[in-house]
Design a protein around this motif. Sequence first.
Motif, PDB file in Angstrom:
ATOM      1  N   LEU A 135      65.849  56.200  73.844  1.00 35.44           N
ATOM      2  CA  LEU A 135      65.127  55.666  74.995  1.00 35.44           C
ATOM      3  C   LEU A 135      63.710  55.238  74.608  1.00 35.44           C
ATOM      4  CD1 LEU A 135      65.021  55.051  78.013  1.00 35.44           C
ATOM      5  CD2 LEU A 135      64.358  57.433  78.413  1.00 35.44           C
ATOM      6  N   LEU A 136      63.062  56.019  73.750  1.00 32.79           N
ATOM      7  CA  LEU A 136      61.725  55.655  73.298  1.00 32.79           C
ATOM      8  C   LEU A 136      61.739  54.342  72.519  1.00 32.79           C
ATOM      9  CD1 LEU A 136      60.301  59.126  72.141  1.00 32.79           C
ATOM     10  CD2 LEU A 136      59.612  57.795  74.143  1.00 32.79           C
ATOM     11  N   VAL A 137      62.752  54.157  71.685  1.00 34.77           N
ATOM     12  CA  VAL A 137      62.854  52.916  70.920  1.00 34.77           C
ATOM     13  C   VAL A 137      63.101  51.737  71.858  1.00 34.77           C
ATOM     14  CG1 VAL A 137      64.217  51.682  69.191  1.00 34.77           C
ATOM     15  CG2 VAL A 137      63.629  54.086  68.836  1.00 34.77           C
ATOM     16  N   PHE A 138      63.988  51.929  72.863  1.00 34.99           N
ATOM     17  CA  PHE A 138      64.271  50.844  73.816  1.00 34.99           C
ATOM     18  C   PHE A 138      63.018  50.481  74.611  1.00 34.99           C
ATOM     19  CE2 PHE A 138      65.677  49.083  77.842  1.00 34.99           C
ATOM     20  CZ  PHE A 138      66.627  48.139  77.433  1.00 34.99           C
ATOM     21  N   GLU A 139      62.268  51.480  75.036  1.00 32.25           N
ATOM     22  CA  GLU A 139      61.045  51.203  75.794  1.00 32.25           C
ATOM     23  C   GLU A 139      60.007  50.498  74.929  1.00 32.25           C
ATOM     24  OE1 GLU A 139      59.889  55.003  77.227  1.00 32.25           O
ATOM     25  OE2 GLU A 139      61.292  54.994  78.929  1.00 32.25           O
ATOM     26  N   ALA A 140      59.993  50.796  73.609  1.00 36.37           N
ATOM     27  CA  ALA A 140      59.062  50.101  72.717  1.00 36.37           C
ATOM     28  C   ALA A 140      59.426  48.628  72.583  1.00 36.37           C
ATOM     29  CB  ALA A 140      59.068  50.773  71.345  1.00 36.37           C
ATOM     30  N   MET A 141      60.728  48.330  72.652  1.00 38.65           N
ATOM     31  CA  MET A 141      61.147  46.928  72.575  1.00 38.65           C
ATOM     32  C   MET A 141      61.005  46.221  73.922  1.00 38.65           C
ATOM     33  SD  MET A 141      64.496  47.098  70.056  1.00 38.65           S
ATOM     34  CE  MET A 141      65.396  48.204  71.157  1.00 38.65           C
ATOM     35  N   ASP A 142      61.158  46.952  75.020  1.00 41.18           N
ATOM     36  CA  ASP A 142      61.055  46.364  76.365  1.00 41.18           C
ATOM     37  C   ASP A 142      59.586  46.374  76.791  1.00 41.18           C
ATOM     38  OD1 ASP A 142      61.563  45.361  78.877  1.00 41.18           O
ATOM     39  OD2 ASP A 142      62.268  47.285  79.683  1.00 41.18           O
ATOM     40  N   TYR A 181      67.120  38.765  72.522  1.00 43.60           N
ATOM     41  CA  TYR A 181      66.928  38.655  71.083  1.00 43.60           C
ATOM     42  C   TYR A 181      65.448  38.622  70.715  1.00 43.60           C
ATOM     43  CZ  TYR A 181      66.331  36.388  66.594  1.00 43.60           C
ATOM     44  OH  TYR A 181      65.892  36.070  65.341  1.00 43.60           O
ATOM     45  N   GLY A 182      64.666  37.819  71.382  1.00 45.81           N
ATOM     46  CA  GLY A 182      63.265  37.674  71.026  1.00 45.81           C
ATOM     47  C   GLY A 182      62.468  38.951  71.199  1.00 45.81           C
ATOM     48  N   THR A 183      62.628  39.601  72.344  1.00 44.01           N
ATOM     49  CA  THR A 183      61.887  40.839  72.587  1.00 44.01           C
ATOM     50  C   THR A 183      62.349  41.963  71.668  1.00 44.01           C
ATOM     51  OG1 THR A 183      63.457  41.394  74.357  1.00 44.01           O
ATOM     52  CG2 THR A 183      61.427  40.252  74.988  1.00 44.01           C
ATOM     53  N   MET A 184      63.648  42.011  71.361  1.00 40.67           N
ATOM     54  CA  MET A 184      64.153  43.037  70.457  1.00 40.67           C
ATOM     55  C   MET A 184      63.639  42.808  69.040  1.00 40.67           C
ATOM     56  SD  MET A 184      68.118  44.181  69.841  1.00 40.67           S
ATOM     57  CE  MET A 184      68.530  45.665  68.942  1.00 40.67           C
ATOM     58  N   ARG A 185      63.598  41.544  68.609  1.00 44.92           N
ATOM     59  CA  ARG A 185      63.092  41.233  67.281  1.00 44.92           C
ATOM     60  C   ARG A 185      61.622  41.613  67.152  1.00 44.92           C
ATOM     61  NH1 ARG A 185      62.432  35.148  66.804  1.00 44.92           N
ATOM     62  NH2 ARG A 185      60.783  35.809  68.241  1.00 44.92           N
ATOM     63  N   ASP A 186      60.806  41.230  68.142  1.00 45.27           N
ATOM     64  CA  ASP A 186      59.379  41.534  68.083  1.00 45.27           C
ATOM     65  C   ASP A 186      59.121  43.022  68.220  1.00 45.27           C
ATOM     66  OD1 ASP A 186      58.997  38.817  67.868  1.00 45.27           O
ATOM     67  OD2 ASP A 186      58.571  38.531  70.003  1.00 45.27           O
ATOM     68  N   GLY A 187      59.912  43.702  69.075  1.00 46.83           N
ATOM     69  CA  GLY A 187      59.714  45.142  69.257  1.00 46.83           C
ATOM     70  C   GLY A 187      60.053  45.935  68.006  1.00 46.83           C
ATOM     71  N   LEU A 188      61.146  45.552  67.311  1.00 43.92           N
ATOM     72  CA  LEU A 188      61.501  46.243  66.074  1.00 43.92           C
ATOM     73  C   LEU A 188      60.479  45.971  64.977  1.00 43.92           C
ATOM     74  CD1 LEU A 188      65.369  45.621  66.002  1.00 43.92           C
ATOM     75  CD2 LEU A 188      64.193  47.782  66.476  1.00 43.92           C
ATOM     76  N   ARG A 189      59.946  44.771  64.940  1.00 42.10           N
ATOM     77  CA  ARG A 189      58.937  44.454  63.945  1.00 42.10           C
ATOM     78  C   ARG A 189      57.647  45.234  64.202  1.00 42.10           C
ATOM     79  NH1 ARG A 189      57.775  38.253  63.544  1.00 42.10           N
ATOM     80  NH2 ARG A 189      60.039  38.347  63.193  1.00 42.10           N
ATOM     81  N   ALA A 190      57.355  45.505  65.472  1.00 45.01           N
ATOM     82  CA  ALA A 190      56.130  46.231  65.821  1.00 45.01           C
ATOM     83  C   ALA A 190      56.207  47.721  65.503  1.00 45.01           C
ATOM     84  CB  ALA A 190      55.820  46.036  67.303  1.00 45.01           C
ATOM     85  N   GLN A 206      72.396  36.015  80.824  1.00 45.83           N
ATOM     86  CA  GLN A 206      71.213  35.396  80.239  1.00 45.83           C
ATOM     87  C   GLN A 206      70.948  35.875  78.800  1.00 45.83           C
ATOM     88  OE1 GLN A 206      69.633  33.000  81.865  1.00 45.83           O
ATOM     89  NE2 GLN A 206      71.045  33.263  83.607  1.00 45.83           N
ATOM     90  N   GLY A 207      71.924  36.562  78.205  1.00 44.37           N
ATOM     91  CA  GLY A 207      71.765  37.058  76.840  1.00 44.37           C
ATOM     92  C   GLY A 207      70.927  38.312  76.742  1.00 44.37           C
ATOM     93  N   GLU A 208      70.741  39.033  77.878  1.00 44.61           N
ATOM     94  CA  GLU A 208      69.938  40.248  77.869  1.00 44.61           C
ATOM     95  C   GLU A 208      70.842  41.468  77.722  1.00 44.61           C
ATOM     96  OE1 GLU A 208      71.323  39.745  82.037  1.00 44.61           O
ATOM     97  OE2 GLU A 208      70.575  38.444  80.427  1.00 44.61           O
ATOM     98  N   MET A 209      70.261  42.551  77.202  1.00 45.40           N
ATOM     99  CA  MET A 209      71.008  43.796  76.971  1.00 45.40           C
ATOM    100  C   MET A 209      70.237  44.957  77.572  1.00 45.40           C
ATOM    101  SD  MET A 209      72.513  45.388  73.393  1.00 45.40           S
ATOM    102  CE  MET A 209      70.888  45.535  72.669  1.00 45.40           C
ATOM    103  N   SER A 210      70.943  45.809  78.340  1.00 47.07           N
ATOM    104  CA  SER A 210      70.314  46.957  78.986  1.00 47.07           C
ATOM    105  C   SER A 210      70.366  48.174  78.078  1.00 47.07           C
ATOM    106  CB  SER A 210      71.015  47.270  80.313  1.00 47.07           C
ATOM    107  OG  SER A 210      72.361  47.678  80.071  1.00 47.07           O
ATOM    108  N   PHE A 211      69.681  49.247  78.483  1.00 42.32           N
ATOM    109  CA  PHE A 211      69.672  50.483  77.698  1.00 42.32           C
ATOM    110  C   PHE A 211      71.068  51.087  77.629  1.00 42.32           C
ATOM    111  CE2 PHE A 211      69.346  55.163  77.644  1.00 42.32           C
ATOM    112  CZ  PHE A 211      68.788  55.320  76.389  1.00 42.32           C
TER     113      PHE A 211
END
Length: 321
Positions: free
Chosen positions: A262-269, A278-287, A314-319
Motif C-alpha cells: 500500500l505504501l508503494v502504491f500511494e507513492a506512485m499515486d 503507465y505514466g504515473t507508475m513509471r514516474d513513481g517507481l523512478r522516484a 482508460q488504462g488505469e490500475m487500482s490497488f
Amino acid sequence: ANFAANVAQAELQPADGSPAQAGFAAADAAFTGLFAAELALNLFANWWRPFASDAWSVFDLVVVAVSLLALGLDGVPGLSFLRLIRTFRVLRLFGRLPAFRQIFRALTSAIQPVANAFTFLFVVCAIFAIVGCTLFGPADPDHFLTFSFAFFTMFQICTGDGWASQIARPLFQHFQPSGAVDPVAAVFFVLFVILVGWTLLSVVVAVLLENFIQASWAEREETERETKRARVGKSVAIGPLDPLLLKMVHYRSTEDLHKLTLLVFEAMDVLGTGYVEYGTMRDGLRALHLDPPIMLSAEDFQILTCNGLLCGSQGEMSFES
C-alpha cells in the motif's frame, strides 16, 4: 613450512656456527620477512579501525613484532625467550582455516563453564589432600607430608598413574603388616577415584563437549546467514520490479506485506485518485531511488497488467488489481 622448519630445528639441535644452523637462520629470516610483508599489506588494506578490531590481526602484529625484535637482537644474550614466541606463528592458521577457527571459537566460548567445573574439581582435590595429610602424612611422607605433596598425589591419582601399586598398597602394608587391606585407606582412595577420576572429570569433558557443539551450531548458523546476505546482495534483477521486490522480501507477516504494498502504491499515486496508469507508475517507481533504478517501459507495464486485463477502460490500475 615455517612450523616444519621449527620442528626440524628443535629435533636436530644444530651446533652454533654449523651450516645447518646458518640454513635455519636464513629460513627464519625469510619467513619473518614474508610475514612482515603480509602484515604490512593487511595493515594498509584495513587501516586503522578494521585492523585493530580484528583479534587475529592484532595477534599477527604481536608475533611479527616479536620475530623482528628477536631477529634484530640475535646477538644479545638473555633474549632467547623471544625465539620461543616465534613458534606461536603457527596459531595464525586458526584465523584462516574455517575448521581451526571453529575449534578455537568453541574452546574460547567454553572457558567460563569449564573453569567453573575445574574450580569444583580443585576444591574436591584440596579436601582430599587435607584429609590425606592428616591420615597418611606420618606413614607416607613422600606423598602426604604437606598439602602441596598431597595435592600433587591427588592429581597423580586422577591420571591413574600407578596410584594403586605406588601409593595405596604401600599404605596397606604399613597399616596392615599381615597383608590385609586397610579399610580407611581403601575407602579413601576408592572414593576419590570414583568421585573424581570417574565422575568429575567426565563432567568437565561433557561441559566442554556441550559448549563445543553449541559453538559449532552458532558458527554454522552465522555462516548460513552470511551466505544468504551475500546471495541477496548479488541477486540480479531479471523482472522490471525485482529491485523493489528485493526490498520487500523481508516482510514479517501477510499484514506487513499488505502495508508495504500500500505504501508503494500511494507513492506512485501522487494525485491521490486511487488509480495509477503507465505514466504515473513509471514516474513513481523512478522516484523511489532504488539501486538499480527501475526504468519501467510500456512493454513492462503491459506485462505487469496482463496486456491491460487488470486495467480499466482508460488504462488505469487500482490497488486491488
